[in-house]
Design a protein around this motif. Structure first.
Motif, PDB file in Angstrom:
ATOM      1  N   ALA A  23      83.037  63.172 105.337  1.00  0.00           N
ATOM      2  CA  ALA A  23      84.239  64.000 105.246  1.00  0.00           C
ATOM      3  C   ALA A  23      84.164  64.996 104.104  1.00  0.00           C
ATOM      4  O   ALA A  23      85.027  65.877 103.988  1.00  0.00           O
ATOM      5  N   GLY A  24      83.147  64.878 103.253  1.00  0.00           N
ATOM      6  CA  GLY A  24      82.975  65.815 102.150  1.00  0.00           C
ATOM      7  C   GLY A  24      82.426  67.144 102.635  1.00  0.00           C
ATOM      8  O   GLY A  24      81.907  67.266 103.751  1.00  0.00           O
ATOM      9  N   ARG A  25      82.498  68.154 101.787  1.00  0.00           N
ATOM     10  CA  ARG A  25      82.057  69.501 102.166  1.00  0.00           C
ATOM     11  C   ARG A  25      80.596  69.531 102.600  1.00  0.00           C
ATOM     12  O   ARG A  25      80.258  70.149 103.617  1.00  0.00           O
ATOM     13  N   LEU A  26      79.717  68.865 101.857  1.00  0.00           N
ATOM     14  CA  LEU A  26      78.295  68.905 102.186  1.00  0.00           C
ATOM     15  C   LEU A  26      78.018  68.242 103.530  1.00  0.00           C
ATOM     16  O   LEU A  26      77.208  68.728 104.318  1.00  0.00           O
ATOM     17  N   GLY A  27      78.688  67.134 103.791  1.00  0.00           N
ATOM     18  CA  GLY A  27      78.541  66.468 105.086  1.00  0.00           C
ATOM     19  C   GLY A  27      79.062  67.325 106.223  1.00  0.00           C
ATOM     20  O   GLY A  27      78.439  67.401 107.302  1.00  0.00           O
ATOM     21  N   LEU A  28      80.185  68.000 106.001  1.00  0.00           N
ATOM     22  CA  LEU A  28      80.761  68.862 107.037  1.00  0.00           C
ATOM     23  C   LEU A  28      79.847  70.050 107.329  1.00  0.00           C
ATOM     24  O   LEU A  28      79.632  70.411 108.494  1.00  0.00           O
ATOM     25  N   LEU A  29      79.309  70.664 106.274  1.00  0.00           N
ATOM     26  CA  LEU A  29      78.399  71.794 106.469  1.00  0.00           C
ATOM     27  C   LEU A  29      77.160  71.378 107.263  1.00  0.00           C
ATOM     28  O   LEU A  29      76.720  72.091 108.178  1.00  0.00           O
ATOM     29  N   ALA A  30      76.606  70.214 106.922  1.00  0.00           N
ATOM     30  CA  ALA A  30      75.410  69.732 107.626  1.00  0.00           C
ATOM     31  C   ALA A  30      75.713  69.461 109.097  1.00  0.00           C
ATOM     32  O   ALA A  30      74.920  69.815 109.983  1.00  0.00           O
ATOM     33  N   ARG A  31      76.851  68.853 109.353  1.00  0.00           N
ATOM     34  CA  ARG A  31      77.236  68.566 110.741  1.00  0.00           C
ATOM     35  C   ARG A  31      77.478  69.855 111.523  1.00  0.00           C
ATOM     36  O   ARG A  31      77.104  69.964 112.701  1.00  0.00           O
ATOM     37  N   LEU A  32      78.071  70.836 110.865  1.00  0.00           N
ATOM     38  CA  LEU A  32      78.369  72.101 111.555  1.00  0.00           C
ATOM     39  C   LEU A  32      77.086  72.829 111.917  1.00  0.00           C
ATOM     40  O   LEU A  32      76.940  73.326 113.045  1.00  0.00           O
ATOM     41  N   VAL A  33      76.147  72.907 110.993  1.00  0.00           N
ATOM     42  CA  VAL A  33      74.878  73.563 111.287  1.00  0.00           C
ATOM     43  C   VAL A  33      74.129  72.811 112.382  1.00  0.00           C
ATOM     44  O   VAL A  33      73.562  73.419 113.300  1.00  0.00           O
ATOM     45  N   SER A  34      74.142  71.488 112.323  1.00  0.00           N
ATOM     46  CA  SER A  34      73.474  70.690 113.356  1.00  0.00           C
ATOM     47  C   SER A  34      74.109  70.908 114.726  1.00  0.00           C
ATOM     48  O   SER A  34      73.407  70.910 115.749  1.00  0.00           O
ATOM     49  N   SER A  35      75.422  71.118 114.750  1.00  0.00           N
ATOM     50  CA  SER A  35      76.114  71.327 116.031  1.00  0.00           C
ATOM     51  C   SER A  35      75.719  72.641 116.696  1.00  0.00           C
ATOM     52  O   SER A  35      75.898  72.811 117.904  1.00  0.00           O
ATOM     53  N   MET A  36      75.165  73.554 115.907  1.00  0.00           N
ATOM     54  CA  MET A  36      74.750  74.856 116.442  1.00  0.00           C
ATOM     55  C   MET A  36      73.432  74.766 117.199  1.00  0.00           C
ATOM     56  O   MET A  36      73.041  75.697 117.893  1.00  0.00           O
ATOM     57  N   SER A  82      83.321  83.288 106.210  1.00  0.00           N
ATOM     58  CA  SER A  82      82.275  84.225 106.624  1.00  0.00           C
ATOM     59  C   SER A  82      82.442  84.576 108.107  1.00  0.00           C
ATOM     60  O   SER A  82      83.111  83.855 108.853  1.00  0.00           O
ATOM     61  N   PRO A  83      81.833  85.674 108.556  1.00  0.00           N
ATOM     62  CA  PRO A  83      81.898  86.012 109.993  1.00  0.00           C
ATOM     63  C   PRO A  83      81.383  84.893 110.892  1.00  0.00           C
ATOM     64  O   PRO A  83      81.963  84.633 111.953  1.00  0.00           O
ATOM     65  N   LEU A  84      80.305  84.229 110.492  1.00  0.00           N
ATOM     66  CA  LEU A  84      79.778  83.138 111.311  1.00  0.00           C
ATOM     67  C   LEU A  84      80.774  81.998 111.411  1.00  0.00           C
ATOM     68  O   LEU A  84      80.974  81.427 112.496  1.00  0.00           O
ATOM     69  N   LEU A  85      81.426  81.664 110.313  1.00  0.00           N
ATOM     70  CA  LEU A  85      82.407  80.589 110.348  1.00  0.00           C
ATOM     71  C   LEU A  85      83.591  80.980 111.227  1.00  0.00           C
ATOM     72  O   LEU A  85      84.132  80.140 111.964  1.00  0.00           O
ATOM     73  N   GLN A  86      83.982  82.253 111.184  1.00  0.00           N
ATOM     74  CA  GLN A  86      85.055  82.716 112.073  1.00  0.00           C
ATOM     75  C   GLN A  86      84.656  82.531 113.531  1.00  0.00           C
ATOM     76  O   GLN A  86      85.478  82.110 114.363  1.00  0.00           O
ATOM     77  N   GLU A  87      83.418  82.852 113.853  1.00  0.00           N
ATOM     78  CA  GLU A  87      82.947  82.704 115.236  1.00  0.00           C
ATOM     79  C   GLU A  87      82.966  81.232 115.666  1.00  0.00           C
ATOM     80  O   GLU A  87      83.328  80.915 116.801  1.00  0.00           O
ATOM     81  N   LEU A  88      82.568  80.347 114.760  1.00  0.00           N
ATOM     82  CA  LEU A  88      82.560  78.921 115.087  1.00  0.00           C
ATOM     83  C   LEU A  88      83.979  78.384 115.245  1.00  0.00           C
ATOM     84  O   LEU A  88      84.234  77.520 116.096  1.00  0.00           O
ATOM     85  N   ILE A 103      83.588  71.681 118.071  1.00  0.00           N
ATOM     86  CA  ILE A 103      82.971  72.597 117.098  1.00  0.00           C
ATOM     87  C   ILE A 103      84.039  73.406 116.386  1.00  0.00           C
ATOM     88  O   ILE A 103      83.978  73.603 115.162  1.00  0.00           O
ATOM     89  N   ALA A 104      85.028  73.877 117.121  1.00  0.00           N
ATOM     90  CA  ALA A 104      86.106  74.657 116.516  1.00  0.00           C
ATOM     91  C   ALA A 104      86.859  73.829 115.467  1.00  0.00           C
ATOM     92  O   ALA A 104      87.172  74.316 114.374  1.00  0.00           O
ATOM     93  N   GLU A 105      87.121  72.572 115.792  1.00  0.00           N
ATOM     94  CA  GLU A 105      87.829  71.699 114.841  1.00  0.00           C
ATOM     95  C   GLU A 105      86.976  71.418 113.608  1.00  0.00           C
ATOM     96  O   GLU A 105      87.471  71.446 112.473  1.00  0.00           O
ATOM     97  N   LEU A 106      85.689  71.169 113.825  1.00  0.00           N
ATOM     98  CA  LEU A 106      84.780  70.928 112.711  1.00  0.00           C
ATOM     99  C   LEU A 106      84.684  72.162 111.818  1.00  0.00           C
ATOM    100  O   LEU A 106      84.665  72.046 110.579  1.00  0.00           O
ATOM    101  N   ALA A 107      84.650  73.334 112.422  1.00  0.00           N
ATOM    102  CA  ALA A 107      84.579  74.572 111.650  1.00  0.00           C
ATOM    103  C   ALA A 107      85.846  74.783 110.830  1.00  0.00           C
ATOM    104  O   ALA A 107      85.780  75.226 109.673  1.00  0.00           O
ATOM    105  N   MET A 108      87.001  74.455 111.378  1.00  0.00           N
ATOM    106  CA  MET A 108      88.256  74.585 110.644  1.00  0.00           C
ATOM    107  C   MET A 108      88.290  73.629 109.454  1.00  0.00           C
ATOM    108  O   MET A 108      88.718  73.993 108.349  1.00  0.00           O
ATOM    109  N   ALA A 150      86.368  80.063 116.444  1.00  0.00           N
ATOM    110  CA  ALA A 150      86.824  80.589 117.736  1.00  0.00           C
ATOM    111  C   ALA A 150      86.028  80.024 118.914  1.00  0.00           C
ATOM    112  O   ALA A 150      86.212  80.469 120.053  1.00  0.00           O
ATOM    113  N   SER A 151      85.152  79.040 118.662  1.00  0.00           N
ATOM    114  CA  SER A 151      84.323  78.470 119.721  1.00  0.00           C
ATOM    115  C   SER A 151      85.177  77.887 120.847  1.00  0.00           C
ATOM    116  O   SER A 151      86.264  77.331 120.609  1.00  0.00           O
TER     117      SER A 151
END
Length: 337
Positions: free
Chosen positions: A220-233, A135-141, A149-154, A143-144
């Motif tokens: 390390a699972g998808r749900l954990g990564l998504l939660a961590r990424l949103v929290s990092s914002m 998504s565009p938001l994930l692309q922005e993250l 944050i950039a590594e977590l987004a990747m 490119a942080s």
């Protein structure tokens, strides 16, 4: 004493109706997964559910057999299939284990939410061109300028790509389950295959399942990564509430994080029969009515936004979501991380 505003009464009734519908999902699915006529359980969702259950069963069988290959007393994969699992590794054996796993309502509820997420993701891509992975938001993250944050987004991008592929194949890696359901699934598998076998075979299965547990990492699972990424914002997490910009995975994780709901419920709020939950969730997260309307147009253009939601304070919307006065609060409690 002030009278309850009409909009609250309507939303409370709709939320109660939606909750009752969700409460019937697990019992309907558990009855032979024959529920094509149920409003919230289509043929496509049932097929995804059956596929994920079968895949989990096959993974656990394969893990047990791999452990047997290393034990000369047990005699390898064929011996486990024949002695431990009640026959050759054919479809009936896998189905028997899958049916046993399906006996847990919590697991069924979670798999149902994942199947619904996969279905909605594909529908949003086809109908509204919402990218299912990048998504565009994930692309922005990605490119942080903050390396973490950039590594977590990747890493999240890779996990979301695997999820999309797995949903197309109707599969689910066991490591993607939340911790409590991972433990429950291992326990149910051991109970299904260990009864009536010899001590050596039982020890082999136990060792294989212990190895599975040692390799498991919920974060390390998808749900954990998504939660961590949103929290990092941090305060910028509200950007995840723009479905077109964030994509469904981050959108539902953002709703769950900002409204303190289980992520599974946030996913199910995007179903056309759960308009009240979605409207209350977005309002509780602080969205204005115009922005809420845009999300409704993307998710279900024919569904009308509940009238008067913009006049409701976000705090009151949160109270209605969290309250017990909506008749029933469904037991979808996984996936926030």
């Amino acid at each position: 004493m002030t009278e309850t505003p009409a909009v609250e009464a309507i939303l409370r009734d709709e939320l109660a109706r939606g909750n009752r519908a969700l409460s019937g999902v697990a019992p309907v699915i558990s009855h032979m997964l024959e529920s094509s006529g149920h409003a919230l359980v289509s043929d496509a969702i049932v097929a995804r559910l059956r596929g994920m259950l079968t895949d989990l069963a096959r993974q656990l069988i394969t893990a047990s057999a791999a452990g047997a290959d290393e034990d000369p007393i047990v005699g390898g994969y064929d011996a486990v299939a024949a002695t431990v699992l009640g026959g050759n590794l054919d479809n009936s054996t896998v189905d028997r284990i899958a049916d046993h796993l399906a006996g847990d309502a919590g697991l069924l509820n979670h798999l149902y939410a994942l199947a619904m997420e996969g279905h909605l993701t594909e529908r949003l891509e086809q109908r509204s061109s919402v990218d299912p992975v990048l998504s565009p938001l994930l692309q922005e993250l990605i490119a942080s300028d903050q390396a973490a944050i950039a590594e977590l987004a990747m890493t999240t991008l890779a996990a979301q790509s695997r999820f999309a592929q797995s949903q197309r194949r109707m599969e689910l890696p066991i490591g993607e389950l939340p911790a409590d359901l991972f433990a429950t699934t291992i326990k149910r598998f051991k109970k299904a295959v260990s009864a009536g076998v010899g001590v050596t075979e039982a020890e082999c299965i136990a060792a294989a399942m212990k190895a599975q547990k040692s390799q498991y990492d919920e974060g390390a699972g998808r749900l954990g990564l998504l939660a961590r990424l949103v929290s990092s914002m941090r305060g910028g997490a509200v950007a995840a509430l723009d479905l077109d910009h964030a994509g469904l995975a981050l959108f539902t994780t953002g709703i769950a994080t900002l409204t303190r709901q289980p992520r599974d419920l946030a996913v199910l709020a995007c179903h056309e029969r759960q308009a009240a939950r979605l409207a209350l969730s977005l309002r509780a997260a602080g969205m204005q009515v115009e922005a809420i309307e845009r999300q409704f147009l993307l998710i279900e253009p024919s569904e009308m936004l509940p009238h008067g939601i913009g006049a409701m304070a976000p705090e009151r919307a949160q109270e209605l979501l969290a309250g017990r006065d909506a008749s029933y609060v469904p037991a979808f409690g996984h996936g926030v991380g």
